[in-house]
Design a protein around this motif. Sequence first.
Motif, short mmCIF file in Angstrom:
data_model
loop_
_atom_site.label_atom_id
_atom_site.label_comp_id
_atom_site.label_asym_id
_atom_site.label_seq_id
_atom_site.Cartn_x
_atom_site.Cartn_y
_atom_site.Cartn_z
N ASP A 174 22.50 25.78 -42.83
CA ASP A 174 22.53 25.48 -44.26
C ASP A 174 21.38 24.55 -44.66
O ASP A 174 20.68 24.80 -45.65
CB ASP A 174 23.86 24.86 -44.65
N SER A 175 21.19 23.48 -43.88
CA SER A 175 20.11 22.55 -44.20
C SER A 175 18.75 23.22 -44.04
O SER A 175 17.84 23.03 -44.86
CB SER A 175 20.19 21.31 -43.29
N ALA A 176 18.62 24.02 -42.97
CA ALA A 176 17.35 24.71 -42.73
C ALA A 176 17.03 25.65 -43.89
O ALA A 176 15.88 25.69 -44.38
CB ALA A 176 17.40 25.48 -41.42
N ILE A 177 18.01 26.39 -44.35
CA ILE A 177 17.79 27.35 -45.44
C ILE A 177 17.38 26.62 -46.72
O ILE A 177 16.51 27.08 -47.46
CB ILE A 177 19.05 28.21 -45.65
N THR A 178 17.98 25.47 -46.97
CA THR A 178 17.62 24.69 -48.16
C THR A 178 16.14 24.33 -48.13
O THR A 178 15.42 24.48 -49.13
CB THR A 178 18.47 23.40 -48.23
N HIS A 179 15.65 23.85 -46.98
CA HIS A 179 14.25 23.46 -46.87
C HIS A 179 13.32 24.68 -46.89
O HIS A 179 12.25 24.64 -47.50
CB HIS A 179 14.03 22.64 -45.59
N LEU A 180 13.74 25.74 -46.22
CA LEU A 180 12.92 26.95 -46.23
C LEU A 180 12.80 27.52 -47.64
O LEU A 180 11.72 27.99 -48.05
CB LEU A 180 13.53 28.00 -45.29
N ASP A 181 13.90 27.49 -48.39
CA ASP A 181 13.88 28.01 -49.75
C ASP A 181 12.94 27.18 -50.62
O ASP A 181 12.19 27.73 -51.44
CB ASP A 181 15.30 27.99 -50.32
N TRP A 182 12.96 25.87 -50.42
CA TRP A 182 12.04 25.00 -51.16
C TRP A 182 10.60 25.34 -50.79
O TRP A 182 9.73 25.44 -51.67
CB TRP A 182 12.33 23.53 -50.85
N CYS A 183 10.33 25.51 -49.50
CA CYS A 183 8.98 25.83 -49.04
C CYS A 183 8.50 27.16 -49.64
O CYS A 183 7.35 27.30 -50.06
CB CYS A 183 8.93 25.90 -47.52
N ARG A 184 9.41 28.14 -49.68
CA ARG A 184 9.04 29.44 -50.26
C ARG A 184 8.66 29.27 -51.73
O ARG A 184 7.72 29.92 -52.22
CB ARG A 184 10.18 30.43 -50.12
N GLY A 185 9.39 28.42 -52.42
CA GLY A 185 9.07 28.19 -53.83
C GLY A 185 7.71 27.52 -54.02
O GLY A 185 7.05 27.74 -55.04
N GLU A 186 7.30 26.73 -53.04
CA GLU A 186 6.00 26.05 -53.11
C GLU A 186 4.85 26.94 -52.68
O GLU A 186 3.73 26.80 -53.17
CB GLU A 186 6.03 24.78 -52.24
N ASN A 187 5.12 27.82 -51.72
CA ASN A 187 4.04 28.66 -51.17
C ASN A 187 4.62 30.01 -50.76
O ASN A 187 5.15 30.16 -49.66
CB ASN A 187 3.39 27.97 -49.97
#
Length: 202
Positions: A174-187
């Motif tokens: 869950d935590s990993a997906i939250t950060h990955l989703d943020w990263c996808r939104g940035e790049n």
Amino acid sequence: AFLALPGQAVHPPLIDQALRVRPHAPLILFFAGREAIFAGDLGRTVYLWRRAYHLDDELRHVITQQLAPRLPPPSFIGQFRPSIDDHLGLVKYYAEHHLDREANTAGALLWDRMLNRGPDECDPSTWRQAYSLAAQLKDPRAVQIGRRAVQASPQDYTMRRRLAFELLDHGDWDSAITHLDWCRGENQMDVGVIDKLRWATE
């Protein structure tokens, strides 16, 4: 030569005289400590260098290089009481010189110090460097330090990406997906992030 600063040699009687006249001058304290080493008095060296250590950045680096390999990490840290950043530098010294046992011992003491502080009580770069070292040393607290690094600098793309990947390795989906989703939104061009996110959400 052992414990010599390049191009500088001072006779012991002159050092003794200078120490009486200027007992708080860092370079004099350094040379007096060096002479104590030659005399076999490590205790006096530590006493004198402990004072010089906190007075001069260059001497602090030299003292670390000279005494870190010769004192157990808890002894060095207890005697010299380095700041968080200087403690980090000590762990780096051990790691760079492949002194793995010393690096892990000094690192464990540093992680304890840092994790007792809030994310805003250390510079973001200090958290990042601490995370990199803890991960390199395979310390289980690397994830905790990584979380603090992200809290200290939530817009740090590289740090959030690294943490996300490490969280996946530790099964914190869950935590990993939250950060990955943020990263996808940035790049949206980061293929590594997109592949990991797809894999984590399948």
